[in-house]
Motif scaffolding. Structure first.
Motif, PDB file in Angstrom:
ATOM      1  N   ARG A 257       1.853  -3.271   7.696  1.00  0.00           N
ATOM      2  CA  ARG A 257       0.829  -4.309   7.842  1.00  0.00           C
ATOM      3  C   ARG A 257       0.699  -5.143   6.572  1.00  0.00           C
ATOM      4  NH1 ARG A 257      -1.298  -7.139  12.079  1.00  0.00           N
ATOM      5  NH2 ARG A 257      -3.559  -6.984  12.231  1.00  0.00           N
ATOM      6  N   CYS A 258       1.352  -4.711   5.485  1.00  0.00           N
ATOM      7  CA  CYS A 258       1.142  -5.402   4.205  1.00  0.00           C
ATOM      8  C   CYS A 258       2.179  -6.469   3.895  1.00  0.00           C
ATOM      9  CB  CYS A 258       1.173  -4.403   3.043  1.00  0.00           C
ATOM     10  SG  CYS A 258      -0.175  -3.231   2.975  1.00  0.00           S
TER      11      CYS A 258
ATOM     12  N   ILE B  64      -4.673   4.049  -1.181  1.00  0.00           N
ATOM     13  CA  ILE B  64      -5.219   3.463   0.044  1.00  0.00           C
ATOM     14  C   ILE B  64      -4.095   2.855   0.880  1.00  0.00           C
ATOM     15  CG2 ILE B  64      -5.847   1.378  -1.264  1.00  0.00           C
ATOM     16  CD1 ILE B  64      -8.102   0.927   0.742  1.00  0.00           C
ATOM     17  N   GLY B  65      -4.042   3.279   2.134  1.00  0.00           N
ATOM     18  CA  GLY B  65      -2.980   2.820   3.032  1.00  0.00           C
ATOM     19  C   GLY B  65      -3.373   1.581   3.796  1.00  0.00           C
ATOM     20  N   GLY B  66      -3.747   0.558   3.063  1.00  0.00           N
ATOM     21  CA  GLY B  66      -4.158  -0.707   3.668  1.00  0.00           C
ATOM     22  C   GLY B  66      -5.653  -0.739   3.912  1.00  0.00           C
TER      23      GLY B  66
ATOM     24  N   CYS C  94       0.836  -1.206   0.000  1.00  0.00           N
ATOM     25  CA  CYS C  94       0.000   0.000   0.000  1.00  0.00           C
ATOM     26  C   CYS C  94       0.870   1.255   0.000  1.00  0.00           C
ATOM     27  CB  CYS C  94      -0.969  -0.005   1.172  1.00  0.00           C
ATOM     28  SG  CYS C  94      -0.309   0.573   2.740  1.00  0.00           S
TER      29      CYS C  94
ATOM     30  N   GLY D  72       2.485 -11.192   3.477  1.00  0.00           N
ATOM     31  CA  GLY D  72       1.698 -10.269   4.285  1.00  0.00           C
ATOM     32  C   GLY D  72       0.580 -10.971   5.040  1.00  0.00           C
TER      33      GLY D  72
ATOM     34  N   ILE E 259       1.842   3.243   2.515  1.00  0.00           N
ATOM     35  CA  ILE E 259       1.629   4.313   3.500  1.00  0.00           C
ATOM     36  C   ILE E 259       2.777   4.361   4.513  1.00  0.00           C
ATOM     37  CG2 ILE E 259       0.230   2.954   5.159  1.00  0.00           C
ATOM     38  CD1 ILE E 259      -0.891   6.416   4.270  1.00  0.00           C
TER      39      ILE E 259
ATOM     40  N   VAL F 101      -5.003  -2.126  -4.116  1.00  0.00           N
ATOM     41  CA  VAL F 101      -4.619  -2.235  -2.716  1.00  0.00           C
ATOM     42  C   VAL F 101      -3.197  -2.768  -2.516  1.00  0.00           C
ATOM     43  CG1 VAL F 101      -6.978  -2.488  -1.850  1.00  0.00           C
ATOM     44  CG2 VAL F 101      -5.667  -4.519  -2.452  1.00  0.00           C
ATOM     45  N   GLY F 102      -2.584  -3.282  -3.570  1.00  0.00           N
ATOM     46  CA  GLY F 102      -1.246  -3.833  -3.315  1.00  0.00           C
ATOM     47  C   GLY F 102      -0.448  -4.129  -4.564  1.00  0.00           C
TER      48      GLY F 102
ATOM     49  N   GLN G  86      -8.009  -5.313  11.397  1.00  0.00           N
ATOM     50  CA  GLN G  86      -7.198  -5.388  10.177  1.00  0.00           C
ATOM     51  C   GLN G  86      -5.881  -4.638  10.361  1.00  0.00           C
ATOM     52  OE1 GLN G  86     -10.267  -4.246  10.452  1.00  0.00           O
ATOM     53  NE2 GLN G  86     -11.620  -5.420   9.128  1.00  0.00           N
ATOM     54  N   GLY G  87      -5.914  -3.588  11.147  1.00  0.00           N
ATOM     55  CA  GLY G  87      -4.684  -2.886  11.511  1.00  0.00           C
ATOM     56  C   GLY G  87      -3.993  -2.157  10.367  1.00  0.00           C
TER      57      GLY G  87
ATOM     58  N   TYR H 136      -2.733   9.972  -0.272  1.00  0.00           N
ATOM     59  CA  TYR H 136      -3.633   9.072   0.455  1.00  0.00           C
ATOM     60  C   TYR H 136      -4.843   9.875   0.955  1.00  0.00           C
ATOM     61  CZ  TYR H 136       0.171   5.738   0.113  1.00  0.00           C
ATOM     62  OH  TYR H 136       1.130   4.895  -0.382  1.00  0.00           O
TER      63      TYR H 136
ATOM     64  N   ILE I  76      -2.403   0.762   8.394  1.00  0.00           N
ATOM     65  CA  ILE I  76      -1.661   1.858   9.020  1.00  0.00           C
ATOM     66  C   ILE I  76      -2.340   3.204   8.747  1.00  0.00           C
ATOM     67  CG2 ILE I  76       0.626   2.920   9.260  1.00  0.00           C
ATOM     68  CD1 ILE I  76       0.476  -0.049  10.136  1.00  0.00           C
ATOM     69  N   GLU I  77      -3.092   3.299   7.666  1.00  0.00           N
ATOM     70  CA  GLU I  77      -3.766   4.565   7.350  1.00  0.00           C
ATOM     71  C   GLU I  77      -5.165   4.600   7.967  1.00  0.00           C
ATOM     72  OE1 GLU I  77      -5.545   4.920   3.542  1.00  0.00           O
ATOM     73  OE2 GLU I  77      -5.242   7.070   3.399  1.00  0.00           O
ATOM     74  N   PRO I  78      -5.414   5.518   8.890  1.00  0.00           N
ATOM     75  CA  PRO I  78      -6.777   5.661   9.411  1.00  0.00           C
ATOM     76  C   PRO I  78      -7.748   6.100   8.299  1.00  0.00           C
ATOM     77  CG  PRO I  78      -5.199   6.837  10.799  1.00  0.00           C
ATOM     78  CD  PRO I  78      -4.482   6.453   9.531  1.00  0.00           C
TER      79      PRO I  78
ATOM     80  N   PHE J 299      -7.581  -4.476   3.768  1.00  0.00           N
ATOM     81  CA  PHE J 299      -7.722  -5.873   4.213  1.00  0.00           C
ATOM     82  C   PHE J 299      -9.173  -6.216   4.542  1.00  0.00           C
ATOM     83  CE2 PHE J 299      -3.737  -3.989   5.922  1.00  0.00           C
ATOM     84  CZ  PHE J 299      -2.850  -4.551   5.017  1.00  0.00           C
TER      85      PHE J 299
END
Lengths: 158, 754
Positions: free
Chosen positions: A137-138, B257-259, A101, B650, A103, B480-481, B205-206, B34, B208-210, B261
């Protein structure tokens, strides 16, 4: 409330700004100066996404006040590349797919830069502990560690 | 025009290579934007007031003092989001979750929101809002919530799926059942039976990006929304419905998008930000804090699962049964149902039965988390399978190979499998060097299998060929990845041009037709199918244009390696026309050249993985260390193998965190006690070893290149693989996830004492 006038050096440039006494350096960078490379993942110093180098020391900019930057020297991810020439770490992160991702990537790059400045030839364990303040987290960290190992080899040879 | 999605077994030029991703440079230089990196002129800061109570009636909310504070431009409550859901129960739940209407249903439930000129003023305004709560009894534990005396969370819920319609409301929203054969008879034929109960705690999911968005509603009724999401088209639909807008009037742009999941598949803050902007008449930026992300977005279910498996002496499983209870938060979901479907999906079983119960609790609304519901079911089943192998005196890999599902097996959840990868992943694990690596004192090895359905869904893609011959690919599945890299590879492959000449972007909701969100591991699977279809449509036009340029019939023009070629001896001296040459003439031959595709990507091939791990347990403290970890998974076809490896690694890392550390901890007061990364500890770099991967490629017959989704399955086996390793290292069967040091120590001491 009157703002506090701050004069500081960011990525080699002299920068002046006004900030509130309770404003974090991260908020100043992002909201006042438009340097959004540093990210806020937690605001409590737990995730490292806002990592910057302040006078040769790796810090979470969310735990530093904007007013504390007076007369200091700040390095952010925006200052890592020289023109269109990426820093070796940036190039190696791309080659190894050390981001998904992305971030956390600016924080990891800054933390890795600080690590290699202090320890140009780290073991895998030293890299893992050196980057333990940055959450990803990825990726499961595998490709991040490999990118830093590869960058260290290239940078030693340079 | 008829698109044939079947696997064709072609030889690849681009697919399977490992180029640098197109969005990479922006992401290593800090330029990528982001959710929180976007601003609009005149933008206000939005903030949300949240319930401090797990369960409370909202008697009254007084916003008058907050509204009078200088710098406050709007204060909203549920009254500003009137119910427009028109009997749509699922949408009503989403609305109620965005802003509590009559009751606060969990610690963190939104009750009001403000928009002010800066964050400080917004925070001050929240303190001036007076909420009169009547505190109600609460329940946060899944088993306790099923008890008859448990506090009732929603008195309009009567359990669905029972033979007799219940007369009393219940926290159990639904009972679902799957399976075939006769388990009672099957257990009668068993020589050995293992029966165990398991629990897993709730995890997040944790990412990192709120959650973050910027909403701008204009006085003419149109609106823009910039947001980090896994599905901007779905967000548009939900927001438009909740705000009473036509979908086409709301343009949603997905940020980087910062994650996600699975956690960014639901709206929380977005309708609130739009309602604030509508009331204030200015753009509003709303960014969650980390505390809010934990308390008020959607974690996964906590579960309680009973498993019973029986086998004959020769190792044949004769019957398998499971009862699965999944917490859903305060709103109905289908989490236990999915768990019940996936639980025994790896095996060929004559007699199998699973029963799932969805249970309401005073916790945040459960959201998807990577292969949602499957990891917990796999933990219970694969732990019991391991224990049964031990009782039989069989190697755990051989036992699984003997009972593994195959092509033609009727799955435990109904469908009959096509070509699948469970057997091959087990054979690969059996022969993997990891299985022979020496173990030291206090170290144990575990392995486990996992299954995930994968999903296809509605997909729309545009492929535009510029006059210089370069290609713009607009997709609607959020990246997303690394999917922009894999989709560029696919476009290059199909057109026969170099990867460097393709640039993929994620288009906004006004620029492209509807796309389902990026979930179900569908990003590369479905958008690559649509990209292939779009490219084939573009190739048809390229052939027509070449035919026009040559003045021959289009039937005599074929497309080979990025060129139109005139076939047949009569055209022997026409040579070839490159894509670039045809594009350069497009203005004279009929205008722009593009290929479009709108399809439902059916046939997402099911996915299987087998993981191996070695864990060291300190018997004095109960602390653990991951020594080795190996992932073997079927990718169908790995389009960009490096990013496939990344998905494997991951998912394994997230599973390791879930298995060993992560859990929501609620106090007796029903409040979340660890809403931050310090106390909700996800794995850090020094916690993990390198994670070895092996990609198997068993082509999906329903995709032209054989692609299967790869994103989710990797989180399914780790809980069980690690539990099996810890159990082997500690000499005691672990049945409660996470296996934190106190739990391991207690298990060791109980074993010694017992």
């Amino acid at each position: 409330m009157a703002g506090i006038a701050v004069s500081t050096t960011i990525n080699g440039d002299t920068i002046e700004y006004l900030c509130q006494p309770d404003e974090t350096l991260l908020d100043v960078l992002r909201d006042r100066l438009g340097l959004t490379g540093a990210k806020e993942g937690c605001g409590t110093g737990d995730c490292g996404a806002c990592s910057i180098i302040l006078d040769n020391r790796l810090v979470c900019s969310c735990l530093v006040l904007g007013a504390e930057a007076e007369g200091r020297r700040i390095e952010t991810v925006e200052g890592m590349a020289h023109g269109d020439q990426l820093h070796t770490l940036q190039q190696k992160f791309l080659e190894h797919a050390a981001l998904q991702c992305g971030i956390c990537t600016p924080g990891f790059l800054i933390a890795a830069k600080d690590l290699l400045a202090k320890n140009p030839d780290p073991t895998e364990e030293e890299i893992r502990f050196g980057l333990a303040g940055n959450l990803c987290r990825c990726t499961g960290y595998d490709k991040i560690v490999r990118a830093v190992q590869d960058a260290a080899i290239v940078m030693k040879g340079a | 025009m008829n698109f044939d999605p079947r696997f064709s077994g072609r030889k690849f030029a681009s697919v399977g290579t490992r180029p640098i991703r197109p969005d990479g440079v922006d992401k290593v230089t800090g330029r990528a934007r982001y959710g929180a990196d976007f601003n609009m002129a005149g933008q206000l800061v939005g903030r949300v007031l949240r319930s401090p109570h797990a369960h409370a009636k909202i008697r009254k909310i007084d916003i008058s003092k907050a509204e009078k504070l200088a710098g406050v431009k709007a204060v909203i409550t549920a009254k500003d989001l009137p119910d427009l859901t028109d009997g749509d129960a699922a949408m009503y739940d989403i609305l109620d979750n965005c802003m509590a209407r009559t009751k606060a249903l969990y610690d963190g439930h939104a009750v009001a929101a403000v928009a002010a000129i800066d964050a400080r003023t917004a925070r001050q305004a929240l303190k001036l809002i007076e909420v009169d709560y009547e505190i109600l009894p609460h329940v946060t534990d899944v088993d306790e919530a099923m008890q008859h005396h448990a506090p009732l969370i929603n008195d309009t819920i009567f359990t669905e799926g029972l033979e007799e319609k219940p007369v009393k409301p219940s926290n159990v929203t639904k009972r679902s059942q799957f399976g075939h054969g006769d388990v009672h008879q099957g257990f009668g034929h068993a020589d050995f039976i293992v029966e165990r109960s398991f629990k897993t705690e709730q995890t997040h999911q944790g990412y990192i990006e709120p959650h973050a968005c910027v909403a701008s509603v204009s006085s003419d009724g149109t609106a823009d929304l910039w947001v980090c999401t896994q599905g901007h088209f779905v967000y548009r639909q939900h927001c438009a419905q909740l705000l009473g807008m036509e979908a086409s009037k709301l343009r949603v742009t997905s940020s980087e998008i910062g994650g996600g999941f699975g956690g960014k598949t639901h709206v929380w803050a977005e309708p609130v930000a739009l309602a604030l902007s509508r009331k204030a008449g200015r753009p509003v930026k709303l960014v969650m804090t980390r505390d809010e992300v934990f308390r008020a977005s959607g974690p996964t279910s906590a579960t309680s699962i009973d498993v019973k498996i029986g086998a004959r002496k020769d190792g044949t499983i004769t019957a398998a049964e499971a009862t699965l209870r999944y917490s859903a938060g305060p709103y109905a979901g289908s989490w236990a149902e999915i768990g019940a479907m996936t639980a025994f999906a790896c095996y060929k079983l004559d007699n199998v039965k699973t029963v799932g119960y969805e249970v309401l609790v005073n916790r945040p609304k459960t959201a998807a988390y990577r292969a949602p519901s499957a990891p917990m079911a796999a933990f219970a089943v694969e732990s019991a399978v391991d224990e049964l192998a031990k009782e039989l005196g069989m190697d755990p890999v051989d036992f699984r190979i003997k009972n593994a599902a195959q092509e033609g097996t009727r799955s435990s959840y109904g469908p009959v499998y096509g070509p699948i990868g469970i057997g091959p992943t087990l054979e690969a694990v059996k022969n993997h060097p990891h299985m022979k690596a020496p173990l030291k004192k206090n170290q144990g090895r575990g392995m486990a299998c996992g299954f995930w359905f994968n999903f296809g869904g509605q997909t729309c893609t545009d492929l535009n060929i510029g006059m210089d011959g370069s290609v713009s690919l607009a997709v609607g599945t959020v990246d997303v990845g690394g999917s922009r890299a894999s989709l560029s590879l696919v476009a290059a492959e199909e057109l026969g041009i170099a990867y460097e000449h393709v640039k993929a972007i994620v288009a906004d909701t006004s620029s492209l037709g509807y796309n389902d969100m990026t979930d179900g591991s569908r990003g590369t699977f479905s958008s690559s199918m649509a990209t292939i279809s779009a490219a084939r449509n573009a190739i048809r036009i390229l052939r027509e244009r070449a035919a026009q340029m040559w003045d021959i019939s289009v039937d005599d023009v074929v497309w080979e390696q990025g060129h139109a070629v005139a076939k047949g001896e009569k055209h022997g001296n026409l040579g070839r026309l490159s894509l670039k040459e045809i594009a350069a003439e497009s203005g004279k031959t009929g205008g722009p050249i593009a290929g479009h595709s709108e399809l439902v990507a059916d046939g997402a091939g099911v996915s299987f993985a087998t993981h191996i791990c070695d864990i060291e347990v300190d018997p004095e403290t109960g602390s653990t260390r991951v020594i080795r970890y190996t992932v073997v998974q079927d990718a169908g076809k790995a389009v960009h193998p490096t990013y496939v490896e990344g998905q494997y690694q991951g998912g394994a890392a997230q599973g390791i965190g879930w298995a060993l550390n992560e859990e929501y901890i609620y106090g007796k007061d029903g409040r979340l006690q660890n809403a931050g990364f310090l106390d909700y500890r996800i794995p850090v770099c020094s916690d993990l070893p390198m994670i070895d991967t092996q990609i198997l490629e068993i082509p999906n017959p329903n995709h032209p290149y054989g692609v299967r989704g790869v994103g989710e399955t990797s989180i399914v086996p780790p809980l069980a693989a690690i539990a099996n390793a810890v159990s082997n290292a500690a000499g005691v069967r672990m049945t409660h996830i996470p296996m934190s040091p106190p739990r391991i120590l207690a298990a060791i001491e109980a074993e010694r004492g017992g």
